[in-house]
Scaffold this motif. Structure first.
Motif, PDB file in Angstrom:
ATOM      1  N   ILE A   1       0.862  -1.180   0.000  1.00 19.55           N
ATOM      2  CA  ILE A   1       0.000   0.000   0.000  1.00 19.55           C
ATOM      3  C   ILE A   1       0.897   1.229   0.000  1.00 19.55           C
ATOM      4  N   PRO A   2       0.839   2.038  -1.044  1.00 17.89           N
ATOM      5  CA  PRO A   2       1.709   3.224  -1.075  1.00 17.89           C
ATOM      6  C   PRO A   2       1.280   4.241  -0.020  1.00 17.89           C
ATOM      7  N   HIS A   3       2.190   5.149   0.251  1.00 18.42           N
ATOM      8  CA  HIS A   3       1.896   6.168   1.261  1.00 18.42           C
ATOM      9  C   HIS A   3       0.750   7.052   0.796  1.00 18.42           C
ATOM     10  N   GLY A   4      -0.108   7.430   1.747  1.00 18.56           N
ATOM     11  CA  GLY A   4      -1.196   8.349   1.425  1.00 18.56           C
ATOM     12  C   GLY A   4      -2.367   7.681   0.742  1.00 18.56           C
ATOM     13  N   VAL A   5      -2.301   6.370   0.578  1.00 20.70           N
ATOM     14  CA  VAL A   5      -3.410   5.654  -0.042  1.00 20.70           C
ATOM     15  C   VAL A   5      -4.048   4.782   1.023  1.00 20.70           C
ATOM     16  N   ARG A   6      -5.371   4.742   1.041  1.00 22.07           N
ATOM     17  CA  ARG A   6      -6.034   3.910   2.028  1.00 22.07           C
ATOM     18  C   ARG A   6      -6.009   2.466   1.578  1.00 22.07           C
ATOM     19  N   ALA A   7      -5.842   1.618   2.590  1.00 22.57           N
ATOM     20  CA  ALA A   7      -5.770   0.191   2.272  1.00 22.57           C
ATOM     21  C   ALA A   7      -7.038  -0.273   1.568  1.00 22.57           C
ATOM     22  N   THR A   8      -8.190   0.355   1.929  1.00 16.35           N
ATOM     23  CA  THR A   8      -9.446  -0.085   1.314  1.00 16.35           C
ATOM     24  C   THR A   8      -9.420   0.088  -0.195  1.00 16.35           C
ATOM     25  N   GLU A   9      -8.640   1.060  -0.662  1.00 13.93           N
ATOM     26  CA  GLU A   9      -8.598   1.263  -2.100  1.00 13.93           C
ATOM     27  C   GLU A   9      -7.964   0.076  -2.803  1.00 13.93           C
ATOM     28  N   HIS A  10      -7.217  -0.703  -2.034  1.00 11.56           N
ATOM     29  CA  HIS A  10      -6.649  -1.927  -2.588  1.00 11.56           C
ATOM     30  C   HIS A  10      -7.447  -3.135  -2.119  1.00 11.56           C
ATOM     31  N   GLY A  11      -8.625  -2.892  -1.582  1.00  6.61           N
ATOM     32  CA  GLY A  11      -9.494  -3.999  -1.201  1.00  6.61           C
ATOM     33  C   GLY A  11      -9.103  -4.680   0.092  1.00  6.61           C
ATOM     34  N   VAL A  12      -8.345  -4.008   0.948  1.00  5.33           N
ATOM     35  CA  VAL A  12      -7.916  -4.614   2.200  1.00  5.33           C
ATOM     36  C   VAL A  12      -8.226  -3.658   3.339  1.00  5.33           C
ATOM     37  N   GLN A  13      -8.551  -4.191   4.503  1.00  2.12           N
ATOM     38  CA  GLN A  13      -8.639  -3.363   5.695  1.00  2.12           C
ATOM     39  C   GLN A  13      -8.063  -4.179   6.844  1.00  2.12           C
ATOM     40  N   CYS A  14      -7.436  -3.482   7.791  1.00  2.00           N
ATOM     41  CA  CYS A  14      -6.716  -4.198   8.849  1.00  2.00           C
ATOM     42  C   CYS A  14      -7.191  -3.718  10.214  1.00  2.00           C
ATOM     43  N   PHE A  15      -7.527  -4.671  11.075  1.00  2.00           N
ATOM     44  CA  PHE A  15      -7.928  -4.358  12.446  1.00  2.00           C
ATOM     45  C   PHE A  15      -7.081  -5.179  13.407  1.00  2.00           C
ATOM     46  N   ASN A  16      -6.817  -4.584  14.551  1.00  2.00           N
ATOM     47  CA  ASN A  16      -6.088  -5.287  15.589  1.00  2.00           C
ATOM     48  C   ASN A  16      -7.020  -6.268  16.304  1.00  2.00           C
ATOM     49  N   VAL A  17      -6.483  -7.353  16.849  1.00  2.00           N
ATOM     50  CA  VAL A  17      -7.345  -8.334  17.526  1.00  2.00           C
ATOM     51  C   VAL A  17      -8.070  -7.712  18.716  1.00  2.00           C
TER      52      VAL A  17
END
Ligand code: SF4
Ligand code: SF4
Ligand code: SF4
Ligand code: SF4
Lengths: 191, 600
Positions: B253-269
């Protein structure tokens, strides 16, 4: 021979065409404001305090662009500001004059609301309309809009305005420059 | 077995997790007094919505979110609000922050809990709003409000992969490890809610392979839901969101780009666990699990209420006598706590007690020898030695060009540096200087706008005053002319004509008076401002025409109020100018008609 003529004619045609385009473009896309003044104005701190002996930052920028003033006249900009001006204008860095106003820490005005008589003189002095009030009403400074120019201090007939350093908050807190902690070694160093 | 990817750089510091991960999570005793800071997330501090002396129930909202990035704050226990005042705060600055002090009554009396039982039927937006009310923020350390991560516009819809971060890569910290071992089912419930809200196609839970029990527990719990549990190789900082996404999906994921734009989202447990507690049990985020470790007798993980004074938490694990400082967070990314009286915040994942024996002081920094070790350790492929050089020389433009803001401050470079340079300190310094310059720039722009508007306002007032005077003169002239003509018995039809002439003369005089003004200050005002001035003058002229021909000019629109915000000046000026022009035209036409009619 005819080939030569064709070539010359072609070139002439091309030159005319391009000239027309350029001429049109220079009219159509003319830059109206003086870009140098804008660039200088972008560097100036916009305190609008008049310490440069101009009635505001923009006039000083114009004077600088016209070359009619020195780059070391703006105390709120600090030496950093002079450096940037020197870089932009391609001149040597010049420190503040010894007897000229010196830069000082930024502060904001605070009106002692109990003393304020509501004369509106400070409102008229404030270059950025940062003071709120009305005739015979208590006045107050909108701290976030105040540039710290101190122009409101002098007109106040009851001297109820003073400058206070802006509060230190998490939102404007800065990490310190990393330094090596100094340790006391005098006891060990005597040997 | 799915293929795993690798991120560049990374280090393998001693883990030191066994000290705290051996024993189960303990419940911290209820403290007599809690200091619940209002700044529990990025963005603005929350706004208190209780008063001193109020009796509050556990889980009751005590401060509501103020703005997008802010998070709501709830009472961690039942009791009485005894103060709303600045208190010590867990932040490297040591600056006090506004906090609500709660005297606990020991009853732990809950407010009526309202879970979102039918979450499966609810839309993502509804769940998002619910989580916003529950004050859920990312518990991995960045405390980014979770509902915003659910609410981001999805680039690939529905989301391709939901990454659950259980890597917990930083040494000493084991709170997520214990949470996964003991509460795997609850975590998976939270994941299910999150997945539903995001409509994610697949779920991947990444856990470093140094936590076999956590992996086993999560595998057992996740099987029923169909989530994938992936053991990732132990390497710091695999727990960085972008690093873990890279490991699991191969997407950089490049800087300044949201992960969702690449179809991914990350959450901590821990965050998804909190989401589960909120949605399924109606419990707002009022406690978290903290690792208490380092130079202590009995390192442990405790579940503590937000606001518990940190020194009371530390007393549970008996710090060594020679301990001299406490770090919040891990040894690589944490910061030294300036005051242990501060209350626990939602960001507080670990309290690491340092003693000279366990953490020998860093030897004095030497000059950079440009060995390049830092560059090969950097997980973001930066050139830390160059960044260091620019930051040290305060050459911030250059530092920014060299992607200073891509640095995640992981500390890998400082860790490997043979010259012991505190590199991250320099980056933090440079970043905060750049932010400060940005703030100054914005303040200067604001001041410029306000100054220009003031200048415009002064001129407008002047022009309007001149116009008023001219109006008066014109009226006087008209009256005079009227009486004159009446006396001389001239045809009444010439009356308006003479008045119009007098008005035109007055107008010309006013214009003469007002005209030099814009020129005089033209350099200070942009076109929009000039247009606005012209508009104001046109308006005044139109008003005048209207006064002359009162019956004809009934259709004149009311003059718009002058814009007070400098921002919309251009637009408003344009509109005002257009309206004034139209009004003037109409008035002129009416006048012409009125003049024509009596003639034939
Ligand atoms: S001295 Fe004051 S008015 Fe002059 S340029 Fe500097 S800030 Fe602006
Ligand atoms: S309030 Fe006073 S110090 Fe502040 S900007 Fe206005 S005149 Fe200057
Ligand atoms: S690791 Fe340290 S000494 Fe080596 S290049 Fe980086 S900053 Fe310089
Ligand atoms: S702290 Fe920044 S520069 Fe250093 S290794 Fe981590 S990301 Fe790279």
């Amino acid at each position: 021979m005819s080939q030569l003529l064709i070539a010359v004619a072609l070139m002439l045609l091309l030159a005319l065409l391009l000239g027309a385009i350029l001429g049109y473009a220079s009219v159509r896309f003319r830059v109206k404001a003086d870009p140098l003044v804008d660039k200088i104005d972008a560097i100036l701190p916009q305190t609008q305090c008049g310490q440069c002996s101009h009635p505001g930052c923009r006039p000083y920028a114009e004077a600088l662009a016209a070359g009619s003033d020195d780059i070391n006249k703006c105390p709120p900009g600090g030496e950093d500001g002079i450096r940037k001006l020197a870089e932009l204008l391609g001149v040597e860095f010049k420190p503040f004059g010894a007897d000229a106003p010196q830069p000082k820490a930024k502060a904001v005005a605070l009106i002692d609301e109990a003393t304020c008589i509501g004369c509106t003189l400070c409102i008229q002095a404030c270059p950025v309309d940062a003071i709120l009030g009305a005739a015979k009403q208590m006045h107050t400074v909108i701290a976030s809009e105040c540039t710290g120019c101190e122009l409101c201090l002098a007109p106040c007939p009851v001297d109820c305005i003073r400058m206070i350093p802006p509060g230190s908050e998490l939102t404007n807190w800065k990490w310190r420059y990393p330094t090596i902690p100094i340790r006391n070694v005098s006891s060990g160093a005597t040997r | 077995m799915m293929p795993l990817f690798d991120f560049p750089g990374g280090i393998h510091p001693p883990e030191n997790k066994a000290q705290s991960s051996a024993t189960p999570i303990r419940q911290a005793p209820l403290p007599p007094q809690l200091h619940v800071a209002l700044r529990q997330s990025m963005g603005n501090a929350a706004r208190p919505c209780v008063a001193i002396g109020d009796r509050v129930a556990k889980g009751q909202l005590i401060a509501s979110a103020d703005g997008r990035l802010s998070a709501a704050v709830h009472a961690p226990t039942s009791g009485v609000v005894s103060a709303i005042a600045p208190q010590p705060f867990a932040h490297p600055s040591g600056l006090p922050e506004l906090a609500i002090t709660l005297d606990s009554d020991g009853e732990e009396r809950w407010i009526e809990r309202q879970p979102l039982h039918d979450w499966q039927q609810r839309s993502g937006a509804k769940i998002r709003d619910f989580l916003a009310q529950m004050g859920i923020v990312g518990l991995g350390g960045a405390v980014f409000p979770s509902h915003l991560k659910l609410g981001l516009k999805l680039g690939v819809s529905p989301l391709e992969t939901l990454v659950i971060n259980g890597a917990e890569c930083e040494p000493y910290i084991s709170c997520d490890d214990r949470l996964m071992r003991e509460r795997a089912d609850a975590i998976c419930d939270g994941i299910a809610v999150t997945r539903h809200a995001l409509q994610a196609r697949q779920v991947l839970i990444g856990i470093e392979d140094n936590k076999p029990q956590a992996i086993a527990a999560m595998q057992a719990a996740a099987a029923a839901h169909g989530f994938g549990v992936v053991a990732v190789p132990t390497k710091y900082p695999s727990g960085g969101a972008k690093q873990l996404i890279r490991i699991l999906t191969g997407k950089a994921i490049p800087h300044g780009v949201r992960a969702t734009e690449h179809g991914v989202q990350c959450f901590n447990v821990a965050t998804v666990y909190a989401i589960g507690r909120a949605v399924l049990h109606g419990e707002p985020l009022i406690s978290r699990i903290v690792t208490l470790t380092g130079a202590v007798e009995a390192a442990a993980n405790v579940e503590a209420l937000i606001g518990t004074p940190l020194d009371q938490l530390l007393a549970l694990v008996r710090p060594h006598r020679d301990s001299h400082e406490v770090v919040m967070g891990g040894p690589l990314m944490g910061f030294t706590l300036p005051d242990l009286a501060a209350g626990l915040t939602k960001a507080g994942n670990c309290l690491l007690v340092k003693s000279p024996a366990l953490f020998p002081p860093r030897p004095p920094a030497q000059a950079c020898i440009r060995c390049g070790d830092c560059a090969s350790a950097c997980p973001v492929s930066l050139q830390p030695m160059d960044l260091f050089w620019f930051a040290k020389a305060k050459n911030f433009d250059k530092a920014q060009q060299w992607q200073l803001f891509d640095c995640i401050e992981c500390g890998a470079c400082s860790y490997v540096c043979p010259s012991q340079i505190p590199l991250v300190d320099y980056y933090r310094f440079a970043k905060s200087e750049i932010w400060a310059a940005e703030r100054d720039k914005n303040a200067a722009n604001l001041a410029r706008q306000r100054h220009e508007f003031r200048q415009f306002r002064l001129q407008r007032d002047k022009a309007e005053k001149a116009q008023r005077l001219a109006d008066k003169a014109a009226q006087a002239a008209a009256r005079q002319a009227a009486s004159h003509s009446a006396a001389a018995n001239v045809a009444p039809a010439s009356d308006p004509k003479q008045a119009a002439i007098a008005a035109a003369m007055a107008r010309a005089a006013a214009q003469r008076e007002a005209a030099p003004l814009p020129e005089q200050h033209s350099s200070g005002l942009n076109d929009a401002k000039q247009a606005a001035i012209a508009a104001a003058m046109a308006r005044a002229a139109a008003r005048k025409a209207a006064a002359d021909e009162a019956k004809a000019a009934s259709g004149q629109p009311p003059a718009p109020p002058p814009s007070s915000s400098g921002l919309d000046d251009a637009k408003q000026a344009a509109i005002a100018a257009a309206m004034a022009r139209a009004a003037a035209r109409k008035a002129a036409a009416d006048q012409a008609r009125a003049n024509q009619q009596p003639d034939p």
